[in-house]
Enzyme design. Structure first.
Site, PDB file in Angstrom:
ATOM      1  N   ASP A 193     -41.327  95.531 -74.997  1.00  0.00           N
ATOM      2  CA  ASP A 193     -41.186  94.660 -76.156  1.00  0.00           C
ATOM      3  C   ASP A 193     -39.721  94.218 -76.219  1.00  0.00           C
ATOM      4  O   ASP A 193     -38.832  95.038 -76.465  1.00  0.00           O
ATOM      5  CB  ASP A 193     -41.561  95.433 -77.431  1.00  0.00           C
ATOM      6  CG  ASP A 193     -41.381  94.626 -78.701  1.00  0.00           C
ATOM      7  OD1 ASP A 193     -40.765  93.542 -78.653  1.00  0.00           O
ATOM      8  OD2 ASP A 193     -41.847  95.087 -79.761  1.00  0.00           O
ATOM      9  N   SER A 243     -41.038  94.346 -86.925  1.00  0.00           N
ATOM     10  CA  SER A 243     -40.199  93.277 -86.404  1.00  0.00           C
ATOM     11  C   SER A 243     -39.029  93.008 -87.363  1.00  0.00           C
ATOM     12  O   SER A 243     -38.271  93.925 -87.674  1.00  0.00           O
ATOM     13  CB  SER A 243     -41.058  92.029 -86.164  1.00  0.00           C
ATOM     14  OG  SER A 243     -40.373  91.072 -85.382  1.00  0.00           O
ATOM     15  N   HIS A 257     -44.990  92.948 -78.137  1.00  0.00           N
ATOM     16  CA  HIS A 257     -44.519  92.970 -79.528  1.00  0.00           C
ATOM     17  C   HIS A 257     -45.684  92.943 -80.518  1.00  0.00           C
ATOM     18  O   HIS A 257     -45.512  93.273 -81.687  1.00  0.00           O
ATOM     19  CB  HIS A 257     -43.590  91.776 -79.770  1.00  0.00           C
ATOM     20  CG  HIS A 257     -42.818  91.856 -81.049  1.00  0.00           C
ATOM     21  ND1 HIS A 257     -42.000  92.921 -81.373  1.00  0.00           N
ATOM     22  CD2 HIS A 257     -42.740  90.995 -82.104  1.00  0.00           C
ATOM     23  CE1 HIS A 257     -41.443  92.718 -82.555  1.00  0.00           C
ATOM     24  NE2 HIS A 257     -41.873  91.574 -83.021  1.00  0.00           N
TER      25      HIS A 257
END
Length: 217
Positions: free
Chosen positions: A183, A121, A196
């Protein structure tokens, strides 16, 4: 006078005893530090937004999977030290600075250590940003890069000012960029935030570890 002389003698003996005890401890500590070997492989991993300090869930799964595929080689781990907060304009550059500093120090101090960089991320953005400030002799020491759910979409771009980080092109052939379909952080038009958090469950972490292990051969 005798009492004073005796007391002085006791103080001298105690000081001498303390010094004699402290010396071996200091030598032992120094020897231990000097003897700490450089690992064969160093994983530098940046956790995702709001994860507690450390490498995070994806990072730990990646490290565990990689260790299982590199034979008897030692694997060191460095968790990038940064806020991992929603204040992306400050958090991501801070992480990039810390990652870059550690990568360069490892290259300088451990000439036989090969590095694997990774992030999840926001952490993927941290690694990408850090990679662009590395001199070529240092990038030569990077065997692989593994990004998971990195910021790649218009939605991700809307969360922070400035352009999204991109990986140093020099490392492109050594990188694997994992993105679970839908995602929204990495998949343009994605709508499922649960995707995610599915990098371990989908097997993508294992796949990335296999890629990195092949690059280390």
């Amino acid at each position: 006078m005798e009492t004073r002389t005796f007391a002085q003698s006791v103080r001298v003996l105690c000081a001498a005893g303390a010094a004699a005890w402290a010396l071996p401890v200091a030598l032992l500590t120094s020897a231990t530090s000097a003897a700490a070997p450089c690992p064969d492989v160093e994983v530098v991993f940046a956790r995702g937004t709001t994860e507690p300090p450390g490498v995070g869930g994806v990072g730990q799964a990646f490290v565990d999977a990689l260790r299982g595929q590199v034979g008897g080689r030692s694997v060191g781990v460095y968790a990038v030290n940064y806020p991992a907060s929603h204040d992306f304009a400050r958090s991501t550059p801070a992480g990039a600075d810390d990652a870059r500093s550690h990568i360069e120090a490892t290259a300088a101090n451990c000439p036989n250590t090969r590095m694997v960089l990774g992030g999840f991320s926001q952490g993927a953005g941290v690694i990408d940003l850090a990679s662009n400030g590395l001199p070529v002799p240092v990038t030569d020491r990077v065997a692989a890069v593994a990004d998971f759910g990195g910021p790649r979409t218009a939605f991700s771009d809307s969360l922070s000012v400035g352009p999204l980080p991109v990986l140093n092109p020099v490392l492109a052939g050594r990188a694997i960029d994992m993105c679970v379909p839908n995602d929204p952080i990495c998949y343009e038009g994605g709508w499922d935030m649960s995707a995610h958090n599915a990098y371990v469950a989908t097997g993508m972490v294992q796949q990335a570890a296999q890629f990195a292990a092949r690059r280390l051969r």
